[in-house]
Design an enzyme around this catalytic site. Structure first.
Site, PDB file in Angstrom:
ATOM      1  CE  LYS A  65       4.538   3.212   7.154  1.00 43.54           C
ATOM      2  NZ  LYS A  65       3.468   3.899   8.014  1.00 43.54           N
ATOM      3  CG  ASP A 113      -3.031   9.305  11.908  1.00 44.37           C
ATOM      4  OD1 ASP A 113      -4.225   9.744  12.019  1.00 44.37           O
ATOM      5  OD2 ASP A 113      -2.349   9.012  10.977  1.00 44.37           O
ATOM      6  N   GLY A 132       0.394   8.998   2.730  1.00 43.06           N
ATOM      7  CA  GLY A 132       1.003  10.258   2.677  1.00 43.06           C
ATOM      8  C   GLY A 132       2.404  10.031   3.333  1.00 43.06           C
ATOM      9  CG  PHE A 133       2.950   9.559   6.909  1.00 43.78           C
ATOM     10  CD1 PHE A 133       3.255  10.755   6.953  1.00 43.78           C
ATOM     11  CD2 PHE A 133       1.999   8.970   7.644  1.00 43.78           C
ATOM     12  CE1 PHE A 133       2.432  11.718   7.664  1.00 43.78           C
ATOM     13  CE2 PHE A 133       1.175   9.965   8.291  1.00 43.78           C
ATOM     14  CZ  PHE A 133       1.402  11.106   8.329  1.00 43.78           C
ATOM     15  N   GLY A 134       4.479   7.511   2.505  1.00 44.55           N
ATOM     16  CA  GLY A 134       5.445   6.579   1.817  1.00 44.55           C
ATOM     17  C   GLY A 134       4.806   5.447   1.552  1.00 44.55           C
ATOM     18  N   GLY A 148       0.695  -1.076  -0.067  1.00 42.52           N
ATOM     19  CA  GLY A 148       0.066  -0.010   0.080  1.00 42.52           C
ATOM     20  C   GLY A 148       0.687   1.439   0.111  1.00 42.52           C
TER      21      GLY A 148
END
Length: 672
Positions: free
Chosen positions: A376, A472, A357-359, A354
């Site tokens: 990630k 989050d 926004g964070f990579g 997947g």
């Protein structure tokens, strides 16, 4: 003459009824009762587990032993000694299986037993049951706070439960100098254990030392066991049990001796088999072959010298990493880029799990250890704050809880930061809530997910050495393991601070729909703002709707908090549930979750419960007393019109996709 079957039965009863003793100096040809991963290797090692995840292994002496005096009903004295080796899959202590237990049990099959923290002895329902009739000496290598473990390297005495009646860190007193010396169970070195039970004193003594060191005079653990006769039945089996969780070890027994009403025979150390080392090469080449290969190698090196140098330079550039002096202290948590590159097949698209926004997140299989991981990739153009950020990553790597995704380590290369996690086979929760291609979760699974995330947040807020505010919490950041247990993930926005201290003001981060209203005023992320997000999350799980949805015209619909509150005021709160749940659910549980979601999402921070109170509500240990009249107009979404330039948003969990500044490292200095 007697029939052979009758003779055999007579002999079995005769042996089982006597004061029994046996000895195994190695297990080649031994007759043991094995199940799970338990096996005997060609070298004569009793291997309880290999490097298989979430698995267990048992090995028991095949005949039941009479450990009770038939006339008085008291437990007889017994003595045992054995040598074991715990070999972790990866060569550092933080990643290993759960350990091994010497076991006295009424059954050698232990039906329903689970691996991981249950050691292959119990499961979540029968742990602590008096019907177990099990006495175990555990050698535990993973700390589990729910079971009261003192650390991740201890010996414990267990009676019908994995909550030890007594436990202590692993060590021994060297009789030569009288100095207490620590031992590490997962060192891969062989250790010898002596366990003696005195019927006269009703006392159990445990002693441990490195193999080759004589039995120390001082006991590591000495406990008087009262009413052991109610646990030990007339016929009991003796043996070993071991288990692995997400991380694995190979658990070996090299030799074993046991005796009733007498001292166990000494093991012959010279006869014990050796444990093979990981990656051990078997070089059986003759001297002539070695000379020939050396000559051929020399010729090839001369011919290909120039090409070899070029290839080496290219490979160095391909796998080049960023490594600075200050990172030496984080060594055990650092993975090589080469290993991660090979594990993910060069970060190919077929391994992409997947992107957000964070990579991007890739699945991989570590070479050598064959451990499944998720990697990630995050860009980091700025060097500012990187040391603090990596330090915080390593701190997160020390978090240990069954409902948190385990962060194993990191790697830095050129303009990238790579984070390495345990792989969760079933992916993120939101796919099972909103994807048309995934089957919907039933209510029982959803309720367990909610309780699991609550337990993980309680650990972060109150039970770890520092306060961790996640910042989050949402369905897309909850991953599901192979058994659909919830694991809270993605700590890219998390903040740490000491218990009792005041969190500092920082840039507001999170996802629209989960942001507490006070964040836009104070900028302080607290445990209370996490509780607010948790409230939005559990409403999302129960209702099958996102906290904030938008029409195709761009206009927002009423927030989920307002919708549920309106149903409650009308006296039909259960109408807010996800239609996909159907009629197969517990009304009291559904009503509790909906009301608790509203209470956690209360616009006034002081009205929200703590996560400890939330867990008590969910476990039924405290009643939830709240009425719809105690709620005013909610703030289900933060008004960001005047402050949108000061917010870092992770990718929004709303139906209509919006653009947002998603980079967690965009201004990393403001996160510390």
């Amino acid at each position: 003459m007697f029939p052979k079957a009758l003779v055999f039965i007579f002999l079995v009863k005769l042996v089982a009824s006597s004061n029994h003793g046996f000895i195994f100096n190695g297990f080649r040809g031994a007759n043991l009762s094995l199940n799970g991963l338990g096996d005997i290797t060609p070298e004569g090692l009793l291997r309880l587990t290999n490097f298989t995840k979430e698995a267990l292994g048992h090995a028991f002496y095949p005949l039941p032993l009479h450990l009770k005096n038939s006339s008085t009903g008291t437990v007889l004295s017994f003595s045992t000694t054995f040598v074991f080796v715990l070999q972790p899959q990866i060569n550092y202590e933080q990643v290993c299986g759960h350990g091994i237990a010497f076991t006295i049990s009424h059954s050698k099959n232990l039906p329903g037993a689970l691996p991981s923290q249950y050691f292959g002895l119990f499961n979540s329902t029968n742990n602590e049951s008096k019907e177990n009739h099990i006495v175990a000496i555990e050698f535990d290598t993973v700390q589990n706070l729910d079971l009261g473990d003192i650390n991740d390297n201890h010996v414990g005495i267990d009676i019908n439960s994995l909550k030890s009646v007594n436990s202590t860190p692993v060590s021994y007193v060297d009789d030569k100098d009288g100095v207490l010396k620590n031992l590490t169970l997962v060192s891969g070195n062989p250790m010898q254990v002596w366990i003696d039970y005195s019927a006269m004193d009703m006392k159990l003594d445990v002693v441990i030392s490195p193999l080759g060191v004589p039995k120390p005079k001082h006991s590591l653990l000495s406990t008087k066991l009262v009413n052991l006769s109610t646990v030990i039945l007339d016929g009991m089996y003796v043996g070993f049990s071991a288990s692995n969780g997400a991380a694995t070890s190979s658990h070996y027994i090299l030799g074993w001796s046991f005796s009733i009403n007498g001292k166990a025979q000494d093991l012959d150390i010279s006869q014990l088999p050796s444990v093979p080392q990981q990656g051990e090469s078997k070089k059986k080449s003759s001297l002539l072959l070695i000379v020939a290969l050396a000559l051929v190698t020399a010729i090839l090196l001369l011919l290909l010298c120039t090409g070899g140098i070029i290839l080496i330079l290219r490979r160095r550039k391909k796998y080049a990493e960023v490594l600075e002096e200050w990172e030496v202290e984080f060594g055990p948590h650092r993975f090589s880029y080469k290993d991660l590159f090979k594990a993910t097949k060069g970060f190919k698209e077929e391994n992409l799990l997947g992107a957000g926004g964070f990579g991007q997140v890739y699945e991989g299989l570590l070479p050598g250890s064959k451990m499944e991981i998720a990697v990630k990739k995050i860009s980091h153009e700025s060097r500012q704050g990187m040391r603090e950020f990596v330090s915080e990553i390593v701190s997160m790597g020390r978090l240990r809880h069954r409902n948190l995704v385990q962060l194993l380590g990191y790697c830095r290369r050129q303009g990238e930061l790579l984070l390495v996690y345990d792989l969760m086979p079933n992916g993120s929760l939101d796919k099972f809530l909103f994807s048309k291609t995934k089957p919907s979760l039933n209510w029982s699974q959803r309720f367990q997910v909610i309780k699991g995330v609550a337990s993980g947040l309680l650990y972060l807020h109150e039970e770890w050495e520092q306060v961790v505010v996640h910042r989050d919490i949402k369905a897309s950041n909850v991953l599901l393991d192979s058994e659909f247990n919830a694991r809270l993930s993605d700590f890219g926005l998390a903040r740490l601070y000491d218990h009792g201290s005041n969190p500092q003001t920082t840039r507001m981060v999170g996802t629209i729909g989960y942001l507490a209203p006070e964040l836009s005023k104070t900028g302080k992320a607290t445990t209370s703002t996490d509780v607010y997000a948790f409230g939005a999350f559990i409403l999302e799980v129960a209702c099958g709707r996102r906290p904030l949805e938008m029409r195709s015209t761009g206009e927002s619909t009423p927030g989920l908090v307002d919708i549920v509150l309106d149903y409650w005021k009308k006296g039909v709160i259960l109408n807010a549930k996800d239609p996909k749940v159907g009629s197969n659910y517990v009304e009291e549980e559904m009503e509790l979750v909906l009301k608790l979601g509203l209470l956690c999402s209360h616009p006034e921070p002081t009205r929200r419960p703590s996560m400890r109170q939330v867990v008590r509500f969910l476990e039924g240990d405290a009643p939830l007393l709240v009425s719809p009249d105690s709620f005013s107009a909610s703030a289900s979404a933060v008004n960001c019109d005047d402050a949108s330039d000061n917010i870092i948003l992770s990718y929004p969990s709303i139906s209509h996709t919006t653009s947002a500044t998603d980079s967690v490292l965009e201004d990393i200095s403001l996160m510390h």
